[in-house]
Design a protein around this motif. Structure first.
Motif, short mmCIF file in Angstrom:
data_model
loop_
_atom_site.label_atom_id
_atom_site.label_comp_id
_atom_site.label_asym_id
_atom_site.label_seq_id
_atom_site.Cartn_x
_atom_site.Cartn_y
_atom_site.Cartn_z
N PRO A 30 54.04 43.46 66.94
CA PRO A 30 54.25 42.67 65.94
C PRO A 30 55.08 41.32 66.33
CG PRO A 30 54.61 44.61 64.91
CD PRO A 30 54.67 44.86 66.35
N PHE A 31 56.34 41.71 67.18
CA PHE A 31 57.05 40.84 67.66
C PHE A 31 56.37 39.77 68.59
CE2 PHE A 31 59.78 44.14 66.38
CZ PHE A 31 60.82 43.70 65.40
N ARG A 32 55.49 40.74 69.50
CA ARG A 32 54.72 39.48 70.41
C ARG A 32 53.81 38.67 69.59
NH1 ARG A 32 52.94 43.74 75.19
NH2 ARG A 32 55.28 44.03 75.80
N GLY B 294 55.95 35.95 68.14
CA GLY B 294 56.09 34.94 69.29
C GLY B 294 55.02 34.01 69.63
N GLY B 295 53.79 34.66 69.62
CA GLY B 295 52.44 33.84 69.95
C GLY B 295 52.17 32.76 69.07
N ARG C 221 54.85 30.21 69.44
CA ARG C 221 54.47 29.09 70.63
C ARG C 221 53.34 28.46 70.39
NH1 ARG C 221 54.19 32.21 76.08
NH2 ARG C 221 56.35 32.04 76.02
N ALA C 222 52.34 28.88 69.65
CA ALA C 222 51.18 28.16 69.38
C ALA C 222 51.62 26.74 68.38
CB ALA C 222 49.96 28.92 68.70
N ILE C 223 52.35 27.16 67.57
CA ILE C 223 52.75 26.02 66.53
C ILE C 223 53.62 24.92 67.20
CG2 ILE C 223 54.06 25.44 64.52
CD1 ILE C 223 53.09 28.35 63.41
#
Length: 89
Positions: free
Chosen positions: A77-79, A82-83, A86-88
């Motif tokens: 869930p943390f990954r 984080g993804g 990063r995408a936003i």
């Protein structure tokens, strides 16, 4: 209860520290002579060698494989969050 907590914490710390990379540093002293004065001068040469093991190429045991899977499930869930961040941005 507290003693077993400290025991497992120190056992975990020892396991983490033992899996780190190995570093070896050697120092070589050489005697050279100054061209202008002819006096001996000590020259030090440092050589550092670092070796690491890639854990994906080793065979893992049942316990370490289980702990690895549990760690991956907890970190999923943390990954994902984080993804998304990063995408936003």
């Amino acid at each position: 209860m507290r003693q077993s907590y400290y025991f497992f914490l120190s056992l975990f710390l020892a396991a983490v520290l033992s899996t780190g990379c190995s570093t070896q540093r050697t120092t070589t002293d050489e005697v050279a002579y100054d061209q202008r004065t002819g006096q001996p001068v000590t020259v030090e040469r440092h050589t550092t060698t670092t070796t690491t093991k890639d854990s994906t190429t080793e065979d893992t045991g049942v316990l370490s494989g289980t702990v690895n899977v549990i760690g991956e499930v907890i970190s999923l869930p943390f990954r994902a969050v984080g993804g998304l961040v990063r995408a936003i941005f």
